[in-house]
Design an enzyme around this catalytic site. Structure first.
Site, PDB file in Angstrom:
ATOM      1  CG  HIS A 203      -0.286   0.032   2.548  1.00  0.00           C
ATOM      2  ND1 HIS A 203       0.225   1.171   3.110  1.00  0.00           N
ATOM      3  CD2 HIS A 203      -0.065  -0.963   3.450  1.00  0.00           C
ATOM      4  CE1 HIS A 203       0.719   0.906   4.299  1.00  0.00           C
ATOM      5  NE2 HIS A 203       0.578  -0.395   4.534  1.00  0.00           N
ATOM      6  CB  CYS A 219       1.612  -3.681   5.321  1.00  0.00           C
ATOM      7  SG  CYS A 219       0.015  -4.383   5.787  1.00  0.00           S
TER       8      CYS A 219
END
Length: 333
Positions: A203, A219
């Site tokens: 992301h 992440c």
């Protein structure tokens, strides 16, 4: 003042020996897309040097040249991070040994904190690789290894922080809501790619100057402009491989290069605790156990000691490589 061409005054000591290309750049930032002229070519890009502009930090220069924080810091150990000074020569380490993994979809090398994307090519097209710096998991939130796929893509995503993250923030007096809507306060940024590993995403970010650091909850975080490009280029089903290769070895124009990154083991000050991964990388890149006539072991040891992520030539002589080409560089050259 813009980045400008100048004659080199001082050079960091590690620039001596084995770099494929060192040049001074003019104002344009380097591309992140490179041609791979043959399957035998495993090294792309070049190491360059730029002059810092007025008001620059190393992080500004890193972002312009598609680098992360640790990458540019390791390449410039004697340069002040926050005030390098106008005209200071800054090494831009945009040369990479490709990870030892299938050249398809996305490959993320966790110790390197770098993502490689291999677009599909049609008949007669040359293979390419697009590479971006990433932030990865820290401490107990380490990014997992393995093979997965993109299972969902979201533009302007909503963030629903897990209870574990909300609890961690609450301990610091920072109370997160259960739902964070799209917008400037959303840590996912404007684009997210959900992986088949439950809870893990590729992301963007609303804090771009943390790219290239161990700061996430597992992440993979990219600069906003990079994740936007990756979002547009990939599709649901794109394979994603998360690998752990602190040492990589590969060929360029008949010479063997070794690239070593600091490990995540704080007890060894980031330097390899063992030479075994380096030796294994060299063995993997050669068809047979290398002799002293093929590789220069002193160069291998020196590369391990520095561990700055810059590829160094470690072969004693130029070896013939079938199909190798000298035309390795940015795809837009």
């Amino acid at each position: 003042m813009s980045e400008s061409t100048s004659s080199p005054g001082r050079w960091p000591a590690f620039l001596a020996g084995g770099l494929a290309a060192i040049v001074l750049l003019a104002a344009t930032a380097q591309a992140s897309e490179y041609v791979i002229p043959s399957p035998d070519t495993s090294v792309v890009g070049e190491v360059t040097v730029v002059a810092a502009r007025e008001g620059d930090t190393l992080l500004d220069i890193a972002r312009r040249h598609k680098l992360g924080f640790e990458e540019i810091k390791l390449a410039n150990p004697g340069v002040d991070t926050w005030l390098p000074g106008v005209g200071t020569e800054v090494v831009v380490p945009n040369q990479f040994v490709l990870p030892d993994a299938p050249r398809e979809g996305i490959v993320v090398n966790i110790p390197e904190m770098r993502l490689y994307y291999y677009p599909e090519t049609g008949p007669g097209e040359q293979a390419r690789v697009i590479t971006y710096p990433v932030s990865v998991g820290r401490g107990d939130w380490a990014t997992p290894l393995g093979t997965t796929r993109i299972v969902r893509k979201d533009k302007n995503p909503t963030w629903r922080p897990p209870e574990s993250i909300r609890a961690e923030h609450a301990e610091r007096g920072d109370y997160l809501p259960k739902v964070v809507p799209p917008g400037p306060d959303n840590p996912l940024g404007d684009h997210s790619l959900r992986l088949g590993l439950p809870g893990y995403l590729i992301h963007g970010t609303n804090r771009p100057y943390g790219i290239g650091m161990k700061v996430t909850h597992g992440c993979l975080r990219l600069y906003p402009e990079d994740v936007e490009n990756l979002f547009a280029a990939t599709s649901v089903g794109t394979p994603v491989r998360l690998v752990n290769q602190a040492a990589k070895a590969g060929w360029l124009e008949g010479r063997l290069y070794l690239e070593v990154h600091p490990t995540f083991d704080d007890s060894t000050d980031g330097r390899p605790a063992s030479l075994t991964p380096l030796v294994n990388a060299v063995l993997q890149a050669t068809d047979e156990p290398p002799s002293s006539e093929m590789v220069e072991w002193e160069n291998i040891y020196a590369t391990a000691r520095v561990s700055n992520g810059i590829p160094s030539a470690v072969s004693a002589t130029t070896m013939p490589v079938a199909g190798a080409s000298s035309e390795v560089g940015r795809a837009d050259d």
